[in-house]
Scaffold this motif. Structure first.
Motif, PDB file in Angstrom:
ATOM      1  N   CYS B 122       0.891  -1.288   0.001  1.00 16.75           N
ATOM      2  CA  CYS B 122      -0.071   0.026  -0.045  1.00 16.75           C
ATOM      3  C   CYS B 122       1.006   1.156  -0.134  1.00 16.75           C
ATOM      4  O   CYS B 122       1.763   1.501   0.733  1.00 16.75           O
ATOM      5  CB  CYS B 122      -0.835  -0.136   1.176  1.00 16.75           C
ATOM      6  SG  CYS B 122      -1.720   1.814   1.490  1.00 16.75           S
ATOM      7  N   ASN B 124      -0.173   4.215   0.720  1.00 15.18           N
ATOM      8  CA  ASN B 124      -0.513   5.031   1.699  1.00 15.18           C
ATOM      9  C   ASN B 124       0.066   4.629   2.975  1.00 15.18           C
ATOM     10  O   ASN B 124       0.818   5.586   3.914  1.00 15.18           O
ATOM     11  CB  ASN B 124      -1.910   5.356   1.816  1.00 15.18           C
ATOM     12  CG  ASN B 124      -2.666   5.270   0.695  1.00 15.18           C
ATOM     13  OD1 ASN B 124      -2.401   6.238  -0.065  1.00 15.18           O
ATOM     14  ND2 ASN B 124      -3.433   4.342   0.292  1.00 15.18           N
ATOM     15  N   CYS B 125       0.062   3.310   3.591  1.00 17.42           N
ATOM     16  CA  CYS B 125       0.458   3.184   4.735  1.00 17.42           C
ATOM     17  C   CYS B 125       1.502   1.898   5.011  1.00 17.42           C
ATOM     18  O   CYS B 125       1.989   1.314   6.086  1.00 17.42           O
ATOM     19  CB  CYS B 125      -0.730   2.746   5.652  1.00 17.42           C
ATOM     20  SG  CYS B 125      -1.272   0.920   5.235  1.00 17.42           S
ATOM     21  N   CYS B 147      -6.338  -2.120   0.395  1.00 20.30           N
ATOM     22  CA  CYS B 147      -5.247  -2.310   1.605  1.00 20.30           C
ATOM     23  C   CYS B 147      -6.225  -2.638   2.603  1.00 20.30           C
ATOM     24  O   CYS B 147      -7.254  -1.968   3.194  1.00 20.30           O
ATOM     25  CB  CYS B 147      -4.833  -0.770   1.841  1.00 20.30           C
ATOM     26  SG  CYS B 147      -3.731  -0.944   3.260  1.00 20.30           S
ATOM     27  N   CYS B 150      -5.286   0.165   6.118  1.00 21.58           N
ATOM     28  CA  CYS B 150      -6.040   1.647   5.994  1.00 21.58           C
ATOM     29  C   CYS B 150      -7.126   1.593   5.273  1.00 21.58           C
ATOM     30  O   CYS B 150      -7.663   2.746   4.952  1.00 21.58           O
ATOM     31  CB  CYS B 150      -4.823   2.400   5.581  1.00 21.58           C
ATOM     32  SG  CYS B 150      -4.486   2.706   3.716  1.00 21.58           S
TER      33      CYS B 150
HETATM   34 ZN   LIG Z   1      -2.962   0.908   3.465  1.00 20.11          ZN
END
Ligand SMILES: [Zn+2]
Lengths: 251, 160
Positions: B122, B124-125, B147, B150
């Motif tokens: 992911c 983002n995280c 994901c 998140c």
């Molecule tokens: Zn994520």
């Protein structure tokens, strides 16, 4: 002559991709879900790209330029299997056709990637990576919908029974079969069909769908020799129409 | 005297129109640059995905870039003789993809197996607890993933 045998093989592959690419593109804007709309549009783009790669190779071998070959021939000059020219029908049929066709196509590319013809081997090696995503998509959806509701199962089963004789036509032997096998160009239609049956059976076993007894089916042959259903010519006319309006249009 | 290194530097300006942070060098689609005795330049390219509609645009951009730098005699050839695969994306390219919010393709050895197609980190995280939603995204080179950490949908540059 081996060169003619190779050309015949390449035309089969390129024509299948071109026609199925155009059929897949008919789902653009009409998919049952946005995701499927995108999937069929993407696969259409991939397939048209694949057909262009093979028409380009044919052009290097002395055949006409790819635009002329793709858009200026009549139905009886096309070598595609009849399976790919059938109208898109309902989503169930298009999904089953995609499942049956792409599981065959990846085996063809796997075999061609080992070809003694280096040019073909390079292209097949490249394209099989792309087709792997098509197979992943088809197998995932067949597994899901083939075990979902009673209705989805029976609709898919019906489409499977309808499409299967046409799908066997993918493996219609050519008159050059033995020459191509002896020269190490690819493993031949009979070998591909056997591997294909194993692959599709393995997926169908994970669903509630039943693979009909293959020995009882009459394969629909003829496509590889220019015999087609009444559905092909109108599709070609439509493709040529678009091409005549704008010959520079992207594929 | 013009060298292949000069040309490679020029091509750093040419970006993938679908991912404007990625140069053609970092994308790995430039397979050869030759400068002949008489100064004639040959640039060889190969498509990422055979049906990618952006390839013709990229070829035209390469030609424009050469012209802009005063190269007068050149040819840009597109072929499959050195086919592209996602391992050809440079380290710099992978970093750029991440910053762009697109998960880079997982490098692999030998044959590409199903696990790698479905694997994605992911952007983002950075969790790898993710699942593939569909192998087809907004462009041919992207797949869609979710994901589970998140709970966001994200895109990946497909391994090929
Ligand atoms: Zn994520």
């Amino acid at each position: 002559m081996l060169e003619n045998a190779i050309k015949d093989l390449l035309y089969k592959i390129a024509d299948d991709q071109l026609i199925l690419g155009h059929r897949n593109s008919e789902w653009t804007g009409f998919g049952p879900m946005l995701e499927e709309d995108i999937a069929f549009s993407s696969m259409a783009q991939d397939k048209l790209g694949h057909s262009l790669a093979f028409y380009t190779l044919l052009h290097q071998m002395g055949e006409g330029d790819p635009d002329t070959v793709a858009f200026m021939r009549n139905a009886d000059q096309f070598h595609n299997s009849q399976l790919v020219e059938l109208p898109i029908g309902e989503y169930d049929f298009s999904l089953i056709r995609h499942f049956l066709y792409d599981n065959a196509e990846i085996l063809r590319f796997e075999s061609l990637s080992q070809s003694t013809n280096e040019e073909i081997a390079k292209i097949a090696t490249k394209l099989k990576g792309e087709v792997r995503y098509h197979v992943l998509h088809a197998n995932t959806l067949v597994k899901q919908l083939g075990s979902a509701t009673q209705e989805s199962i029976s609709r898919l089963q019906q489409s499977l029974e309808y499409a299967l004789p046409f799908a066997l036509g993918i493996f219609e032997p050519s008159k050059h079969e033995q020459e191509l096998i002896d020269a190490g160009i690819y493993s031949g239609e009979a070998a591909l069909q056997n591997q294909w049956l194993e692959r599709i059976s393995a997926v169908l076993e994970k669903t509630h769908l039943k693979l009909p007894e293959i020995a009882n089916l009459q394969p629909v042959y003829g496509g590889r020799y220019g015999q087609h259903t009444e559905h092909l010519q109108p599709l070609l006319d439509e493709m040529a129409e678009v091409f005549k309006i704008d010959p520079t249009a992207e594929w | 005297m013009l060298t292949p290194e000069h040309i490679r530097d020029f091509l750093d300006e040419v970006k993938d129109p679908e991912i404007p942070v990625l140069s053609l060098n970092d994308l790995g689609v430039i397979t050869g640059i030759e400068v002949a005795e008489d100064g004639f330049v040959t640039v060889r390219m190969t498509p990422t995905f055979a049906g990618c509609p952006a390839m013709e645009y990229m070829r035209a951009e390469v030609e424009q870039s050469l012209k802009r730098h005063g190269v007068q005699a050149f040819t840009v050839q597109m072929s499959f003789s050195e086919p592209w695969n996602s391992n050809k994306i440079s380290e710099k390219g992978r970093k750029a993809l991440k910053e762009f919010g697109l998960a880079p393709p997982q490098p692999y050895q030998g044959i590409l197996v199903l696990d790698i197609l479905e694997y994605a980190e992911c952007p983002n995280c950075h969790s790898t607890n993710t699942e593939m939603r569909t192998p087809f995204g907004p462009t041919l080179c992207r797949s869609m993933h979710f994901c589970l950490n998140c709970r966001q949908l994200f895109e990946q540059f497909k391994p090929l």
